[in-house]
Design a protein around this motif. Structure first.
Motif, mmCIF file in Angstrom:
data_model
loop_
_atom_site.group_PDB
_atom_site.id
_atom_site.type_symbol
_atom_site.label_atom_id
_atom_site.label_comp_id
_atom_site.label_asym_id
_atom_site.label_seq_id
_atom_site.Cartn_x
_atom_site.Cartn_y
_atom_site.Cartn_z
ATOM 1 N N THR A 26 0.817 -1.322 0.233
ATOM 2 C CA THR A 26 0.302 -0.365 0.123
ATOM 3 C C THR A 26 1.147 1.470 0.282
ATOM 4 O O THR A 26 0.754 2.204 -0.662
ATOM 5 C CB THR A 26 -1.304 0.147 1.164
ATOM 6 N N GLU A 27 1.581 0.901 0.819
ATOM 7 C CA GLU A 27 2.092 2.645 0.877
ATOM 8 C C GLU A 27 3.397 2.215 -0.155
ATOM 9 O O GLU A 27 4.747 3.925 -0.223
ATOM 10 C CB GLU A 27 3.474 2.252 2.182
ATOM 11 N N LYS A 28 3.853 1.496 -1.052
ATOM 12 C CA LYS A 28 5.385 1.601 -1.799
ATOM 13 C C LYS A 28 6.685 2.463 -1.210
ATOM 14 O O LYS A 28 7.546 2.367 -1.356
ATOM 15 C CB LYS A 28 5.343 2.368 -2.951
ATOM 16 N N MET A 29 6.928 1.367 0.155
ATOM 17 C CA MET A 29 8.045 1.452 0.876
ATOM 18 C C MET A 29 7.812 0.751 2.770
ATOM 19 O O MET A 29 6.551 0.806 2.559
ATOM 20 C CB MET A 29 8.674 3.160 1.433
ATOM 21 N N MET A 54 15.244 -12.351 13.095
ATOM 22 C CA MET A 54 14.702 -12.949 13.509
ATOM 23 C C MET A 54 14.707 -13.352 12.460
ATOM 24 O O MET A 54 14.756 -14.452 11.159
ATOM 25 C CB MET A 54 13.805 -13.286 14.324
ATOM 26 N N LEU A 55 13.580 -12.690 11.125
ATOM 27 C CA LEU A 55 13.350 -13.034 10.192
ATOM 28 C C LEU A 55 13.915 -12.867 9.044
ATOM 29 O O LEU A 55 13.812 -13.434 7.882
ATOM 30 C CB LEU A 55 12.133 -11.209 9.740
ATOM 31 N N GLU A 56 15.177 -11.597 9.343
ATOM 32 C CA GLU A 56 16.411 -11.610 8.683
ATOM 33 C C GLU A 56 17.740 -13.073 8.687
ATOM 34 O O GLU A 56 17.650 -13.486 7.375
ATOM 35 C CB GLU A 56 17.424 -10.719 9.189
ATOM 36 N N LYS A 57 17.735 -13.725 9.975
ATOM 37 C CA LYS A 57 18.057 -14.884 9.827
ATOM 38 C C LYS A 57 17.685 -16.276 9.161
ATOM 39 O O LYS A 57 18.450 -17.565 8.085
ATOM 40 C CB LYS A 57 18.393 -15.100 11.535
ATOM 41 N N ILE A 61 13.589 -11.701 4.846
ATOM 42 C CA ILE A 61 14.029 -10.256 4.422
ATOM 43 C C ILE A 61 15.196 -9.770 4.558
ATOM 44 O O ILE A 61 16.074 -10.664 5.074
ATOM 45 C CB ILE A 61 12.769 -8.882 5.961
ATOM 46 N N SER A 62 15.787 -9.052 4.386
ATOM 47 C CA SER A 62 16.968 -8.074 4.158
ATOM 48 C C SER A 62 17.014 -6.822 4.733
ATOM 49 O O SER A 62 15.988 -6.453 4.670
ATOM 50 C CB SER A 62 18.059 -7.801 3.372
ATOM 51 N N ARG A 63 18.154 -6.351 5.487
ATOM 52 C CA ARG A 63 17.827 -4.985 5.765
ATOM 53 C C ARG A 63 18.937 -4.053 5.775
ATOM 54 O O ARG A 63 20.112 -4.756 6.169
ATOM 55 C CB ARG A 63 17.589 -4.957 7.972
ATOM 56 N N GLN A 64 19.171 -2.829 5.938
ATOM 57 C CA GLN A 64 19.955 -1.870 5.406
ATOM 58 C C GLN A 64 20.193 -1.575 6.952
ATOM 59 O O GLN A 64 19.566 -0.882 7.435
ATOM 60 C CB GLN A 64 20.054 -0.357 4.402
ATOM 61 N N PRO A 65 21.356 -1.278 7.840
ATOM 62 C CA PRO A 65 21.629 -0.665 8.587
ATOM 63 C C PRO A 65 22.124 0.253 9.088
ATOM 64 O O PRO A 65 21.703 1.026 8.219
ATOM 65 C CB PRO A 65 22.883 -1.245 9.635
ATOM 66 N N LYS A 66 20.615 0.995 9.970
ATOM 67 C CA LYS A 66 21.038 2.572 10.893
ATOM 68 C C LYS A 66 20.185 3.235 9.600
ATOM 69 O O LYS A 66 20.018 4.016 9.319
ATOM 70 C CB LYS A 66 22.443 2.676 10.082
ATOM 71 N N SER A 68 15.663 3.668 9.056
ATOM 72 C CA SER A 68 14.477 3.541 9.663
ATOM 73 C C SER A 68 13.952 2.754 9.011
ATOM 74 O O SER A 68 12.877 2.271 8.891
ATOM 75 C CB SER A 68 13.862 5.260 10.043
ATOM 76 N N ARG A 69 13.824 3.215 7.430
ATOM 77 C CA ARG A 69 12.960 2.069 6.897
ATOM 78 C C ARG A 69 13.338 1.037 5.920
ATOM 79 O O ARG A 69 13.175 1.055 4.317
ATOM 80 C CB ARG A 69 12.306 2.574 5.441
ATOM 81 N N GLY A 70 14.754 0.264 6.260
ATOM 82 C CA GLY A 70 15.931 -0.271 5.518
ATOM 83 C C GLY A 70 15.573 -1.592 5.065
ATOM 84 O O GLY A 70 16.157 -2.433 5.017
#
Length: 113
Positions: A26-29, A54-57, A61-66, A68-70
């Motif tokens: 819905t929000e495209k981010m 845990m979801l990343e492990k 998902i993957s996350r960009q550190p630091k 807020s919408r990573g």
């Protein structure tokens, strides 16, 4: 932080993942940790962060550190979300083996019908 059973944790993670997916549609981010916390009634952003880790492990998902919408989804989610299934009568058995032969007359038989 109180101890949580792994079932409870995976339930939260499932709901968290589903929220992230629908939010991104819905929000495209991606949502922020606060938005995830608000949605799942998790007061602590550290708690949210733990489940995101845990979801990343688990490779969802993957996350960009630091950032807020990573959050990034590993699998590209396309199509329409299925909200469950509806049983409508007996499931039909679809088979490629003919159960009976229909007599259509000799003219149509050679056409490999």
């Amino acid at each position: 932080m109180g101890t949580m059973s792994s079932d409870q944790a995976t339930d939260i993670q499932k709901r968290m993942y589903n929220f992230i997916v629908s939010y991104m549609k819905t929000e495209k981010m991606p949502p922020t940790n606060r938005e995830i916390g608000r949605e799942l009634q998790i007061a602590s952003t550290g708690h949210v962060d733990y489940h995101l880790t845990m979801l990343e492990k688990k490779g969802l998902i993957s996350r960009q550190p630091k950032k807020s919408r990573g959050i990034k989804l590993i699998e590209t989610v396309t199509g329409i979300p299925v909200m469950g299934s509806i049983a409508a009568g007996q499931p039909l058995e679809i088979s490629n083996d003919p159960e009976e032969m229909l007599d259509v007359g000799r003219e149509l038989e050679p056409d490999n019908t």
